[in-house]
Design an enzyme around this catalytic site. Structure first.
Site, PDB file in Angstrom:
ATOM      1  N   THR A 120       0.331   4.094  -2.876  1.00 20.07           N
ATOM      2  CA  THR A 120      -0.401   5.215  -3.477  1.00 20.07           C
ATOM      3  C   THR A 120      -1.519   5.723  -2.573  1.00 20.07           C
ATOM      4  O   THR A 120      -2.246   4.929  -1.965  1.00 20.07           O
ATOM      5  CB  THR A 120      -0.993   4.783  -4.833  1.00 20.07           C
ATOM      6  OG1 THR A 120       0.054   4.315  -5.672  1.00 20.07           O
ATOM      7  CG2 THR A 120      -1.700   5.938  -5.512  1.00 20.07           C
ATOM      8  N   GLY A 144     -12.036  -5.060 -38.211  1.00 20.86           N
ATOM      9  CA  GLY A 144     -13.275  -5.338 -37.491  1.00 20.86           C
ATOM     10  C   GLY A 144     -13.129  -6.480 -36.510  1.00 20.86           C
ATOM     11  O   GLY A 144     -13.698  -6.447 -35.406  1.00 20.86           O
ATOM     12  N   GLU A 199       9.736  -3.759  -9.173  1.00 23.44           N
ATOM     13  CA  GLU A 199       8.356  -3.752  -9.666  1.00 23.44           C
ATOM     14  C   GLU A 199       8.321  -3.399 -11.147  1.00 23.44           C
ATOM     15  O   GLU A 199       7.612  -4.039 -11.936  1.00 23.44           O
ATOM     16  CB  GLU A 199       7.512  -2.756  -8.873  1.00 23.44           C
ATOM     17  CG  GLU A 199       6.082  -2.647  -9.412  1.00 23.44           C
ATOM     18  CD  GLU A 199       5.169  -1.848  -8.514  1.00 23.44           C
ATOM     19  OE1 GLU A 199       4.837  -2.341  -7.426  1.00 23.44           O
ATOM     20  OE2 GLU A 199       4.778  -0.733  -8.913  1.00 23.44           O
ATOM     21  N   PHE A 241      -6.011  -6.034 -37.415  1.00 23.13           N
ATOM     22  CA  PHE A 241      -7.091  -7.019 -37.372  1.00 23.13           C
ATOM     23  C   PHE A 241      -8.417  -6.431 -37.859  1.00 23.13           C
ATOM     24  O   PHE A 241      -9.353  -7.177 -38.154  1.00 23.13           O
ATOM     25  CB  PHE A 241      -7.253  -7.565 -35.952  1.00 23.13           C
ATOM     26  CG  PHE A 241      -6.433  -8.782 -35.655  1.00 23.13           C
ATOM     27  CD1 PHE A 241      -7.024 -10.035 -35.577  1.00 23.13           C
ATOM     28  CD2 PHE A 241      -5.068  -8.682 -35.441  1.00 23.13           C
ATOM     29  CE1 PHE A 241      -6.278 -11.164 -35.298  1.00 23.13           C
ATOM     30  CE2 PHE A 241      -4.307  -9.804 -35.157  1.00 23.13           C
ATOM     31  CZ  PHE A 241      -4.906 -11.054 -35.090  1.00 23.13           C
ATOM     32  N   PHE A 264      -6.041   2.542  -5.027  1.00 20.52           N
ATOM     33  CA  PHE A 264      -5.555   1.793  -6.190  1.00 20.52           C
ATOM     34  C   PHE A 264      -4.549   0.707  -5.786  1.00 20.52           C
ATOM     35  O   PHE A 264      -3.501   0.557  -6.419  1.00 20.52           O
ATOM     36  CB  PHE A 264      -4.911   2.730  -7.226  1.00 20.52           C
ATOM     37  CG  PHE A 264      -5.784   3.874  -7.664  1.00 20.52           C
ATOM     38  CD1 PHE A 264      -7.039   3.640  -8.207  1.00 20.52           C
ATOM     39  CD2 PHE A 264      -5.363   5.184  -7.532  1.00 20.52           C
ATOM     40  CE1 PHE A 264      -7.847   4.698  -8.614  1.00 20.52           C
ATOM     41  CE2 PHE A 264      -6.158   6.244  -7.940  1.00 20.52           C
ATOM     42  CZ  PHE A 264      -7.409   5.991  -8.481  1.00 20.52           C
ATOM     43  N   ALA A 274       0.848  -1.189   0.000  1.00 17.98           N
ATOM     44  CA  ALA A 274       0.000   0.000   0.000  1.00 17.98           C
ATOM     45  C   ALA A 274       0.881   1.235   0.000  1.00 17.98           C
ATOM     46  O   ALA A 274       1.420   1.629   1.038  1.00 17.98           O
ATOM     47  CB  ALA A 274      -0.924  -0.026   1.215  1.00 17.98           C
ATOM     48  N   PRO A 332      -4.897   8.683  -2.144  1.00 15.95           N
ATOM     49  CA  PRO A 332      -5.883   9.391  -2.971  1.00 15.95           C
ATOM     50  C   PRO A 332      -5.423  10.774  -3.423  1.00 15.95           C
ATOM     51  O   PRO A 332      -5.681  11.172  -4.551  1.00 15.95           O
ATOM     52  CB  PRO A 332      -7.102   9.496  -2.049  1.00 15.95           C
ATOM     53  CG  PRO A 332      -6.961   8.364  -1.089  1.00 15.95           C
ATOM     54  CD  PRO A 332      -5.486   8.204  -0.872  1.00 15.95           C
ATOM     55  N   SER A 346       1.560   9.577  -7.318  1.00 17.49           N
ATOM     56  CA  SER A 346       2.952   9.141  -7.484  1.00 17.49           C
ATOM     57  C   SER A 346       3.930   9.867  -6.570  1.00 17.49           C
ATOM     58  O   SER A 346       5.128   9.573  -6.587  1.00 17.49           O
ATOM     59  CB  SER A 346       3.382   9.345  -8.944  1.00 17.49           C
ATOM     60  OG  SER A 346       2.596   8.569  -9.820  1.00 17.49           O
ATOM     61  N   GLN A 396      -5.824  -2.250 -35.297  1.00 17.51           N
ATOM     62  CA  GLN A 396      -5.990  -1.683 -36.641  1.00 17.51           C
ATOM     63  C   GLN A 396      -5.747  -2.734 -37.717  1.00 17.51           C
ATOM     64  O   GLN A 396      -6.473  -2.811 -38.717  1.00 17.51           O
ATOM     65  CB  GLN A 396      -5.024  -0.509 -36.818  1.00 17.51           C
ATOM     66  CG  GLN A 396      -5.353   0.393 -38.000  1.00 17.51           C
ATOM     67  CD  GLN A 396      -6.629   1.196 -37.778  1.00 17.51           C
ATOM     68  OE1 GLN A 396      -6.939   1.560 -36.646  1.00 17.51           O
ATOM     69  NE2 GLN A 396      -7.367   1.445 -38.833  1.00 17.51           N
TER      70      GLN A 396
END
Length: 384
Positions: free
Chosen positions: A132, A345, A247, A343, A162, A130, A134, A138, A341
């Protein structure tokens, strides 16, 4: 001859850990779209991750680990990213390795290592860190959650936002302020989920990485014994720096594996899909996109390989880490959009998994410090 033999042994070791997830491909990739749509953590697949041994790679053998290096761990996670189409599960796996286990092994007292590391390495205990908040995002130097000394305990008040794995976590590593704002005011505490005063919020619905749960975590008079502090009081920024390097290297090694798989998928499609009487890969507009994807994959690989080697050697890699995070996360988003793009549709449909790649990729430019924060760091380290 001896040098050649040792090089071959190192290469064999790398390919060994790279392939840890491969035998479990069918289990890891079952019903990926369904789990993604529901936004639920796949516990059965977590059992598969545990059985694969990938959680054990960087940890000492005395705790049940494999005792492998940082760069070996990166290779193992790259292999996971290439094999597993459930990007949320892969992200939670990286978080499991780095959030609590890595700092415990590096900084904790022996009693805490003996008590918790074996069950973290086995995946029996799910972990989260824990960091981050509110209001601070960062800005780790200005964490506002406080820990006040009271006899043999600390009392923690505040909240975090988050937090990956929080809804399913058994153990949390809390980064809190014990002194004035700045690099020497942070401390780190290990807290079990059922500790009175710790509240885990409901899982937050999100755009991508949907099988990796995250939520808010709040602390109201949370009393933690001083014996659960990791490292000395005020050593939190040192621990955070150690963890964040890993990380970024671990989670974006997964990204490299995912990008490599995407390139293979797109290349196969461009060769087999025909329009106007020929494979679409024969059109320059398509072939150039695929050539750029190849460049992006190999650029990401070079940054990760070189930066991992510098961190492993104990060299200053602050700019390298920020650059690697920026290069790989932005390349992942760009190549995922190009894949949709190409692929056409079909790429917009959930059945191919290509649109999910794009939704998952966007997160990489935000978590572990946004692209803007990384550029700020690079500029600052250059004296600007």
């Amino acid at each position: 001859m001896i040098h050649a033999q040792s090089t071959q042994q190192h290469s064999d070791a790398e390919s060994d850990v790279y392939s840890l997830a491969a035998p479990w491909s069918e289990q890891l990739n079952s019903s990926v779209a369904d789990w993604d749509a529901r936004g639920e953590f796949p516990w059965d697949k977590w059992k598969t991750v545990r059985e694969s041994g990938i959680l054990a790679v960087p940890f000492e053998e005395q705790y049940g680990g494999m005792g492998r290096s940082l760069t070996d761990t990166m290779r193992a996670l790259e292999g996971l990213g290439h094999t597993c189409r459930d990007a949320g599960l892969s992200f939670s796996t990286s978080t499991q390795i780095v959030s609590v286990g890595v700092p415990l092994q590096a900084f904790a007292k022996q009693e805490l290592k003996d008590r918790f590391l074996p069950r973290i390495i086995s995946g029996e205990l799910v972990t989260a860190h824990a960091i981050t908040e509110p209001d601070n995002g960062s800005d780790a130097l200005n964490i506002s959650t406080t820990a006040t000394r009271d006899g043999d305990d600390y009392v923690i008040d505040g909240g975090k936002m988050f937090i990956t794995n929080a809804p399913i976590a058994d153990l949390f590593l809390l980064y809190v302020r014990t002194g004035t704002p700045g690099p020497f005011g942070l401390s780190v505490f290990l807290v079990e989920r059922d500790t009175p005063g710790l509240t885990v919020g409901e899982p937050l619905d999100k755009m991508g990485l949907r099988t990796s749960p995250l939520s808010e975590v709040t602390f109201d008079g949370l009393r933690v014994p001083a014996s659960r502090r990791i490292g000395q009081e005020g050593a939190g920024f040192l621990i955070l720096d150690h963890v964040m390097k890993r990380e970024i290297l671990f989670s974006f090694s997964i990204t490299l594996g995912e990008m490599s798989h995407r390139l293979e998928q797109v290349l196969g499609y461009a060769k087999s899909r025909r329009q106007f009487g020929r494979p679409i890969g024969g059109f320059q507009a398509v072939s150039h996109k695929i050539a750029d994807m190849k460049i992006a994959v190999e650029t990401a690989r070079k940054w990760l390989t070189d930066t991992g080697a510098k961190v492993e050697a104990g060299e200053d890699a602050a700019i390298d880490i920020a650059a690697t995070k920026t290069v790989v996360s932005e390349a992942n988003t760009r190549t995922a959009l190009d894949a949709v793009q190409i692929f056409g549709g079909r790429g917009y449909l959930t059945s191919t998994g290509v649109e999910a790649d794009l939704r998952n990729a966007v997160a990489g430019t935000i978590y572990s410090g946004t692209s803007e924060i990384q550029r700020n760091r690079i500029a600052s380290l250059m004296g600007l």
